[in-house]
Design a protein around this motif. Structure first.
Motif, PDB file in Angstrom:
ATOM      1  N   ALA A 149       0.896  -1.294  -0.017  1.00  0.00           N
ATOM      2  CA  ALA A 149      -0.156   0.008  -0.132  1.00  0.00           C
ATOM      3  C   ALA A 149       0.787   1.223   0.097  1.00  0.00           C
ATOM      4  O   ALA A 149       0.712   2.312  -0.683  1.00  0.00           O
ATOM      5  N   ILE A 150       1.959   1.351   0.679  1.00  0.00           N
ATOM      6  CA  ILE A 150       2.912   2.362   0.973  1.00  0.00           C
ATOM      7  C   ILE A 150       3.483   2.541  -0.531  1.00  0.00           C
ATOM      8  O   ILE A 150       3.787   3.608  -1.120  1.00  0.00           O
ATOM      9  N   PHE A 151       4.049   1.576  -1.146  1.00  0.00           N
ATOM     10  CA  PHE A 151       4.688   1.548  -2.509  1.00  0.00           C
ATOM     11  C   PHE A 151       3.658   1.854  -3.709  1.00  0.00           C
ATOM     12  O   PHE A 151       3.851   2.793  -4.291  1.00  0.00           O
ATOM     13  N   ILE A 152       2.429   1.497  -3.644  1.00  0.00           N
ATOM     14  CA  ILE A 152       1.407   1.913  -4.413  1.00  0.00           C
ATOM     15  C   ILE A 152       1.025   3.675  -4.264  1.00  0.00           C
ATOM     16  O   ILE A 152       0.967   4.350  -5.263  1.00  0.00           O
ATOM     17  N   LEU A 153       1.077   3.914  -3.174  1.00  0.00           N
ATOM     18  CA  LEU A 153       0.659   5.359  -2.852  1.00  0.00           C
ATOM     19  C   LEU A 153       1.986   6.124  -3.304  1.00  0.00           C
ATOM     20  O   LEU A 153       1.743   7.176  -3.969  1.00  0.00           O
ATOM     21  N   ALA A 154       3.275   6.002  -2.889  1.00  0.00           N
ATOM     22  CA  ALA A 154       4.135   6.864  -3.171  1.00  0.00           C
ATOM     23  C   ALA A 154       4.542   6.856  -4.492  1.00  0.00           C
ATOM     24  O   ALA A 154       5.104   8.053  -4.903  1.00  0.00           O
ATOM     25  N   ARG A 155       4.664   5.507  -5.069  1.00  0.00           N
ATOM     26  CA  ARG A 155       5.088   5.546  -6.414  1.00  0.00           C
ATOM     27  C   ARG A 155       3.933   6.499  -7.420  1.00  0.00           C
ATOM     28  O   ARG A 155       4.687   7.348  -8.293  1.00  0.00           O
ATOM     29  N   ASN A 156       2.886   6.519  -7.328  1.00  0.00           N
ATOM     30  CA  ASN A 156       1.942   7.036  -8.288  1.00  0.00           C
ATOM     31  C   ASN A 156       1.749   8.456  -7.719  1.00  0.00           C
ATOM     32  O   ASN A 156       1.420   9.248  -8.476  1.00  0.00           O
ATOM     33  N   ALA A 157       1.634   8.755  -6.430  1.00  0.00           N
ATOM     34  CA  ALA A 157       1.546  10.000  -5.843  1.00  0.00           C
ATOM     35  C   ALA A 157       2.485  11.081  -6.225  1.00  0.00           C
ATOM     36  O   ALA A 157       2.383  12.206  -6.775  1.00  0.00           O
ATOM     37  N   ILE A 158       4.047  10.704  -6.267  1.00  0.00           N
ATOM     38  CA  ILE A 158       5.000  11.240  -6.489  1.00  0.00           C
ATOM     39  C   ILE A 158       5.093  11.538  -8.354  1.00  0.00           C
ATOM     40  O   ILE A 158       5.374  12.401  -8.676  1.00  0.00           O
ATOM     41  N   SER A 159       4.989  10.519  -8.948  1.00  0.00           N
ATOM     42  CA  SER A 159       5.007  10.540 -10.483  1.00  0.00           C
ATOM     43  C   SER A 159       4.129  11.321 -11.103  1.00  0.00           C
ATOM     44  O   SER A 159       4.175  11.833 -12.390  1.00  0.00           O
ATOM     45  N   SER A 160       2.719  11.370 -10.388  1.00  0.00           N
ATOM     46  CA  SER A 160       1.654  12.273 -10.982  1.00  0.00           C
ATOM     47  C   SER A 160       1.853  13.602 -10.703  1.00  0.00           C
ATOM     48  O   SER A 160       1.164  14.406 -11.453  1.00  0.00           O
ATOM     49  N   VAL A 161       2.677  14.195  -9.860  1.00  0.00           N
ATOM     50  CA  VAL A 161       2.607  15.527  -9.423  1.00  0.00           C
ATOM     51  C   VAL A 161       3.002  16.664 -10.683  1.00  0.00           C
ATOM     52  O   VAL A 161       2.468  17.562 -10.719  1.00  0.00           O
ATOM     53  N   PRO A 162       4.005  16.112 -11.520  1.00  0.00           N
ATOM     54  CA  PRO A 162       4.493  16.715 -12.616  1.00  0.00           C
ATOM     55  C   PRO A 162       3.299  17.421 -13.571  1.00  0.00           C
ATOM     56  O   PRO A 162       3.432  18.399 -14.296  1.00  0.00           O
ATOM     57  N   ILE A 163       2.405  16.477 -13.711  1.00  0.00           N
ATOM     58  CA  ILE A 163       1.309  16.635 -14.804  1.00  0.00           C
ATOM     59  C   ILE A 163       0.478  17.918 -14.457  1.00  0.00           C
ATOM     60  O   ILE A 163       0.411  18.790 -15.519  1.00  0.00           O
ATOM     61  N   PRO A 164      -0.233  18.075 -13.225  1.00  0.00           N
ATOM     62  CA  PRO A 164      -0.738  19.228 -13.232  1.00  0.00           C
ATOM     63  C   PRO A 164       0.013  20.518 -12.972  1.00  0.00           C
ATOM     64  O   PRO A 164      -0.324  21.727 -13.281  1.00  0.00           O
ATOM     65  N   ILE A 165       1.295  20.045 -12.272  1.00  0.00           N
ATOM     66  CA  ILE A 165       2.033  21.524 -12.190  1.00  0.00           C
ATOM     67  C   ILE A 165       2.391  22.051 -13.698  1.00  0.00           C
ATOM     68  O   ILE A 165       2.558  23.300 -13.655  1.00  0.00           O
ATOM     69  N   LEU A 166       2.802  21.174 -14.614  1.00  0.00           N
ATOM     70  CA  LEU A 166       3.275  21.686 -15.724  1.00  0.00           C
ATOM     71  C   LEU A 166       2.346  22.418 -16.502  1.00  0.00           C
ATOM     72  O   LEU A 166       2.451  23.194 -17.358  1.00  0.00           O
TER      73      LEU A 166
END
Length: 315
Positions: A149-166
């Motif tokens: 669960a920690i891996f699922i949350l961390a991997r995808n929460a971090i990798s998705s951040v640049p999309i809305p920021i860009l």
């Protein structure tokens, strides 16, 4: 209002307008009832499943904990997308706040990737159960589920951040009308007067890296499961092994099929109406969510018995 280096004028936008079906506006009314029913089904079925797993001590096992994670992700995705789409269909409330749009964009990208990752972990769970049954209790433990669960949350929460920021840092000079029912990255970015190549490349790279790697590992797990099942010689062992994986495989099929059709319609967008990908994008956030708990509830005897016991207790 500001002037950019390329000479274009960007306007300070406080909100966007979601224009769902530009070429087929009649779809809104005809599509609203099925969509609302699917939404209620998804909320109700996932809610019942979560409550059943929570209250039934016999379901406090790693496999059902993973299923609970999947149900939670489905609920969040539905609540992020479908209520807003229905308010557009019913009340023509197309406006969405600038920041709310990018929050929705982040949640959609993040939670869809989390759902794909959860399917991958569930495939590994079934692989260990079929191919290494004696080691299953020592490998697939509550600690394993917590780490997953920690891996699922961390991997995808971090990798998705640049999309809305860009996307949020772009200068918008092409109006504020998004030709979509949701704040999809590319639908929003094309309103900008800036170069969106980086946005497109990151969306493509992140999508295919995350979802692609998950699908490869899922395919590998089921290939190994199939090979192990074909070697079983005990009477009824093959049917039992396939039955334990059947529900999971059906869920992956729902998820990946709609995603594949959505990608193919984008590739062949000159041959289909632009409203078709918009429709598929909305459906992809509700159909798997509505079907996931039903498939497990129908095909898993322990869950059916748990629901029946709760009903008998007057729950």
């Amino acid at each position: 209002m500001t002037t950019n280096q390329n000479g274009t004028i960007s306007i300070e936008i406080s909100d966007f307008l979601l224009n769902c079906f530009v070429r087929s506006p009649g779809w809104q009314l005809s599509f609203s009832l099925p969509l609302s029913l699917l939404f209620l089904l998804a909320m109700g079925a996932n809610g019942v499943l979560l409550i059943t797993i929570w209250l039934e001590a016999s379901l406090h096992e790693p496999m059902y904990y993973l299923l609970s994670i999947l149900s939670l992700l489905d609920i969040v995705l539905c609540l992020t997308v479908i209520p807003k789409v229905l308010t557009i269909f019913w009340f023509d409330l197309k406006s969405i706040n600038f920041y709310a749009c990018f929050i929705q964009m982040y949640i959609m990208n993040c939670f869809l990737a989390m759902e794909s990752c959860t399917f991958m972990v569930m495939a590994y769970d079934r692989y260990v159960a079929i191919c290494h049954p004696l080691r299953y209790p020592s490998i697939i433990t509550e600690q394993f589920v917590a780490k997953a669960a920690i891996f699922i949350l961390a991997r995808n929460a971090i990798s998705s951040v640049p999309i809305p920021i860009l996307s949020s840092r772009l200068h918008y000079c092409g109006g504020n009308v998004i030709e979509n029912c949701i704040c999809a990255n590319m639908s929003v970015s094309k309103l900008s007067c800036d170069d969106v190549t980086i946005n497109r490349l990151y969306q493509f790279a992140a999508g295919w890296t995350l979802l692609g790697s998950d699908l490869i590992l899922i395919f590998l797990s089921y290939s190994l499961i199939l090979r192990a099942v074909l070697r079983l010689k005990a009477e009824g062992a093959m049917a039992k092994a396939l039955s334990t994986c059947g529900s999971h495989f059906i869920l992956i099929l729902f998820f990946s099929t709609i995603l594949l059709v959505f990608v193919l319609t984008h590739v062949a967008k000159k041959k289909v109406s632009p409203d078709v990908p918009v429709l598929l994008n909305v459906l992809h956030h509700v159909i798997p969510a509505a079907l996931n708990p039903i498939v497990y509830g129908v095909r898993t005897q322990e869950i059916k018995q748990g629901i029946q016991r709760l009903l008998n207790k007057g729950w």
